[in-house]
Write an enzyme that holds these catalytic residues in place. Structure first.
Site, short mmCIF file in Angstrom:
data_model
loop_
_atom_site.label_atom_id
_atom_site.label_comp_id
_atom_site.label_asym_id
_atom_site.label_seq_id
_atom_site.Cartn_x
_atom_site.Cartn_y
_atom_site.Cartn_z
N GLY C 13 30.40 19.03 -22.98
CA GLY C 13 29.71 18.03 -23.80
C GLY C 13 28.45 18.58 -24.44
O GLY C 13 28.08 19.73 -24.25
N SER C 37 36.19 18.06 -17.23
CA SER C 37 37.33 17.20 -16.89
C SER C 37 38.55 18.03 -16.55
O SER C 37 38.62 19.22 -16.88
CB SER C 37 37.64 16.29 -18.06
OG SER C 37 38.21 17.07 -19.10
N LEU C 84 26.97 14.97 -17.39
CA LEU C 84 28.11 14.05 -17.39
C LEU C 84 27.78 12.77 -18.16
O LEU C 84 26.66 12.26 -18.11
CB LEU C 84 28.50 13.68 -15.96
CG LEU C 84 29.20 14.77 -15.16
CD1 LEU C 84 29.28 14.35 -13.68
CD2 LEU C 84 30.60 15.04 -15.70
N ASP C 85 28.78 12.24 -18.81
CA ASP C 85 28.69 10.93 -19.43
C ASP C 85 28.52 9.88 -18.33
O ASP C 85 29.06 10.01 -17.22
CB ASP C 85 30.00 10.69 -20.19
CG ASP C 85 29.89 9.54 -21.13
OD1 ASP C 85 29.62 9.77 -22.32
OD2 ASP C 85 30.05 8.39 -20.67
N CYS C 155 15.61 9.82 -23.44
CA CYS C 155 14.94 10.71 -24.41
C CYS C 155 13.74 10.07 -25.08
O CYS C 155 12.69 10.71 -25.23
CB CYS C 155 15.94 11.21 -25.46
SG CYS C 155 16.90 9.91 -26.24
N HIS C 255 12.78 12.81 -32.06
CA HIS C 255 12.49 11.37 -32.10
C HIS C 255 11.04 11.16 -32.53
O HIS C 255 10.12 11.72 -31.93
CB HIS C 255 12.67 10.75 -30.72
CG HIS C 255 14.10 10.64 -30.26
ND1 HIS C 255 15.18 10.92 -31.06
CD2 HIS C 255 14.63 10.25 -29.07
CE1 HIS C 255 16.30 10.72 -30.39
NE2 HIS C 255 16.00 10.31 -29.17
N ASN C 342 14.29 15.48 -28.75
CA ASN C 342 15.11 14.67 -27.84
C ASN C 342 16.12 15.46 -27.03
O ASN C 342 16.46 15.05 -25.92
CB ASN C 342 15.85 13.58 -28.63
CG ASN C 342 16.70 14.13 -29.74
OD1 ASN C 342 16.19 14.83 -30.61
ND2 ASN C 342 17.98 13.84 -29.72
#
Lengths: 364, 364, 364, 364
Positions: C13, C37, C84-85, C155, C255, C342
């Site tokens: 990711g 995964s 990880l999500d 963030c 940001h 961020n």
């Protein structure tokens, strides 16, 4: 004149939403069925859709209960506009045609079928004679009116062929054709659509399958119907060589193409003759008085820095194509910049104008 | 080794700011004079400039008192890097050369002079032999070391010729060459720079004079020096036809070019031979161990969707050029996508690397 | 000093890719396990990932065989960085901690746990005393070293609290705090990431859950550990009221936040005192000599029109926070503009610096 | 009804071009004089202008010969719309008023004059009573009709006050008001306009003079006329405190503002009462049937992620203002997001609607 009943397949997607907008308050059509996936079927359209158009969702469309994409649900439709994703369009559109329905589809699935017209409605409307023949044949045999499908061309092909057709008709065949496209992201739809991080301060010099589509579809669209009007004489590589390079750029709507071409016949026309030919061209849809047909089919721009997508994409509500910087090319005969509105003449808008042509030609 | 004294002309402009960044902590150069307009002269550089780089203004450069752009002010410089605007560069650079100074200029004014090398420093460094000859001749005559000017090529030309030169050296001359450029806005400078409203959700399919520059400069750069090393045998239209179409796009840095080409010799090399030739190429600046020279001159990318400006422009600090999508072309022999960093290898960075080459070749 | 073995969860990711880049050639860590995964497990990392960083994939990382995300596979790691999500992080990270592993996580799942430190590594490193206590207690009991988790903050919270902490430490508690954020799209990841059509020529004035995160996390980070160092005294609404309005804008990284605040104590400090406090602040990570710690923690900018994301986000490699336009506010005491990177101090970079702090504090 | 003769000052600029578009085919006005600098005077308008609108230049306007900006040239105009740059507007507009002409100006020069109405035409049309009084007084004295000027408000002020006025009228005065703006670049005009390099992948957190304009103009617009209708009771800081933070973002048209506010009266209304008040509001221009007046003055949006500039700026042709995310605020009473079309209700469009109001109120 009685309104024709129109259905929309894939109604919640980006092309489907455009169909709905264009059919709203249309003088020829009455929007009667909205079809989407079973996840949406049964809901009010306004509850099923994430509406992402700059015009508001027409109130009446919002209240329509979404149907499943079955021929039965669309059986009263005079014409069905399909915005289905290619992953689903194949069997659904086939079932619709077999059930005797008229389908105008934006999906790519049947574009290469030998008896399916691939139509840019400001360009090769003569190809609809295949359908007229099919309908007439059935009528002569006393059979019931047959179902059929008409395919909308790929968006970047539409913009490319629009100025080429009048040139070919006037100056004879084009031999060599190159196009480098700078394509808008709206063509990639909404869910999820083209990733922002890939297009911000960036270019992606590749669109899967797009170059092949341009290179092949151009040869079908610039070709003729065969002698007995049952299929198409697609141009061969010997007739026409096409080379496309496709890029995705940070533009919302409007495909720009840098085109160069060489005619077969010598001497080639002059730059001024090319411009005059394009300015004079009036497409058949305009001649027939179709509601959405452009007043001016091809806009020839003289300013050095035009056409530009933000400034020129809305010409004739997106049904007119703009051509600028027409000039001699050191290698081929001419180069020029072509701009077309990819979601109008290159997608949903083309579908609606094809529907209008079917009425004007008494096919539906 | 003693540091060479370097001056910068046009120090407050966008190219000048880049020169200053690149000269800061450079192992070969010591930044000694900053020249700008009389509006700025006499001020501390940090008070005269609107600094717009992503790296901070080097502290020591900020304290330098800005000079007028006169040869007298730069008389101790071993080399002067000029980021002057073309409107001012002509007489100033001429006066510098006449005063015996060495000028490496980003301005277009003297690129077409018969005895001025037009250099892409990862490409045609053999053209510097003209200067070596000039210096040697003066020395032989016991004259003092002559002033001279070396021009940096146009930014979009630099990216284009970088992969072509090794191909020509290996497979023989290119006959036909087309490029459609998608150019970054940083090239247009800062004051005022390219207007935001013209580039947001837009493309401008025109850059004044750019197509002519590409078409002409390519013929000088891919040509050879003449037999007595006093000038250049510029390629004729019979040798090489070039056709360029230039677009400005919403990218900050990095020019993308969709290129197609045809070799003169038959049979043409295979796609794999072309790739291998590019992968194997080591430019002379790298061979000579120049500080800024790229480790890998040409990066051949195999992913379908590369190169992309945001992801690939910083290869080898912007001195490496990326080439992707190398494939057969239905009309010419090959097509490919070339990405180069316009403010590095296409402008200030090229100047610095030329300066390093002048040292490596014992010219300064 | 021996390198600590580091693992990465969610390695394919966007956060995982950043972890890998930052760990490559890191002086303290050796990248030893990459987990993803089961679709990716068993493949070489270079074949499992769609690499989307501006730096090339480090060669050695590309050859690593991807593991499943099980404690067994990571059992030799001194520290595991989790990208990880949130949909997957919960049970996996829990299993890792139960197996005695040290997890530094970017996921939101455990941020609100009473004994989990929520760390901005240039801000509230005193909160790590909770972990030191936990480790010391186990050691005192002769138990084996316990697993634990440390959470990286949201963030936009990270950028906000960075300049607030030194102000609170010097001038006493902040009473009222408002922030309107203009957030970059990189935070939304890659697959599919934030849609381009939603951000081109547009703003989306909403980020799901973001305002709540800012309003809550700020109260934990600006609070203290409790008296026995086993948990946190989170600020109440009576201590501090926070109001956030969050927008997504067309910026790739960085940001921007328009902040206003009021101190509890009267009289409030002067604008110059606020600036001086921020300029003087040296975060603990810098004091401890951590490799990635910023040289200057807070950059106070004096130009009217700074900070700007494109120009200022890379200060101290993204670990420094920039604050500009510090001025009196007609309603609260002060307003200012804060810019933070961020994906560095607000995500993966923060994780790595937390890892360095764990070493510097002898926790791992 | 006879068409009123309208003139345009600053006709070649961005605001002037918009005036011309809006006056073309207008049912109340006939475009009769176009004034620009002496560089343009004497030329056909189409030859003097670089037309940059998405609609084509109306043919008839293109043929108009451009005049100098003198009262003599405009002497037959019933109303003169001024798009002059503030650097030039001062003496020219003054001369026009002294010559008895009616000027509706987008320039800032006379906004703070004690007897000049500063009008948002969907908001404070009661302020026009100052002009009615002035005209009536002259008539009563038998004097000839006096010239006068009406100022269009600053663009970001217009969007801000539009939803506030109905709230104040219903729930009493607002005490505290904060706005953080995300402003489009079209407001910066064309020559040269806002630099692309400053806005691509970037934000500029500063617009010169803008915060002061919002903070001051809001107090004039939300104030009342004085008791004898000869001037304005501008709100004091005790009545209303306003704090603005202004940002320029990568949006072509449409200013987004994140607003928070507190009413003076307790208890404050509920969120639903605020929404209902905004939904119910019908501005006077609409009540009077003005041609350009919005059908719906304030659009209250319920979707979490709206309003968005690209999707919502064209509501009611840009004359309607959209408000979304109305919710309670932890510090003040409410927060919300307001979107207005800066070149319509915030500039040229406002001018035209003011002209229509002058007709509806029998002032011209």
């Amino acid at each position: 004149m009685a309104l024709r009943k129109a259905g929309v397949l894939g109604a919640t997607g980006s092309v489907g939403q455009r169909f709905i907008l264009l059919l709203s308050d249309h003088p020829d059509f009455e929007l009667s069925v909205l079809g989407a996936s079973s996840r949406s079927a049964g809901k009010k359209y306004k509850d099923a859709v994430t509406w992402k158009q700059t015009s508001l969702l027409p109130k009446s469309s919002g209240e329509v209960i979404v149907s499943e994409c079955t021929p039965e649900a669309f059986k009263d439709c005079d014409v069905v506009f399909s915005g289905l994703d290619a992953d689903y369009a194949g069997p659904i559109e086939k079932a619709f045609v077999e059930a005797g329905l008229v389908v105008v589809s934006n999906a790519k699935n049947y574009r290469r079928e030998p008896d399916v017209p691939l139509i840019v409605p400001i360009t090769n409307t003569d190809h609809l004679s295949i359908i007229e023949k099919k309908v007439a044949t059935a009528a002569a045999k006393g059979e019931k009116k047959p179902g059929f499908i008409i395919c909308i061309s790929n968006c970047s092909t539409a913009g490319l062929v629009a100025p080429l057709k009048p040139l070919v008709d006037k100056f004879g065949p084009i031999d060599l054709l190159t196009t480098t496209t700078l394509q808008a992201i709206s063509g990639a739809g909404f869910s999820p659509g083209f990733p922002g991080i890939d297009i911000l301060d960036n270019i992606v010099p590749y669109i899967s399958g797009e170059e092949e589509k341009i290179e092949w579809e151009t040869k079908k669209i610039l070709g003729k119907t065969n002698s007995d009007n049952t299929g198409f004489d697609i141009l061969s590589d010997d007739d026409l060589k096409v080379s496309a390079q496709c890029n995705r750029v940070a533009v919302s709507d409007g495909h720009t193409e840098c085109v160069a071409l060489k005619f077969k016949n010598r001497p080639a026309p002059s730059v001024e003759e090319v411009k005059q030919c394009l300015r004079d061209f009036v497409c058949e849809a305009t001649q027939l008085g179709c509601h959405s047909a452009p007043k001016q089919t091809i806009h020839v721009l003289e300013e050095d820095d035009r056409p530009q997508p933000r400034l020129d994409r809305e010409r004739d509500n997106g049904y007119g194509v703009s051509v600028g910087r027409i000039r001699s090319d050191p290698i081929l005969d001419f180069k020029m910049v072509v701009l077309s509105h990819n979601t109008v003449i290159g997608a949903a808008g083309a579908g609606i104008l094809i529907g209008e042509l079917l009425i004007a030609k008494n096919i539906i």
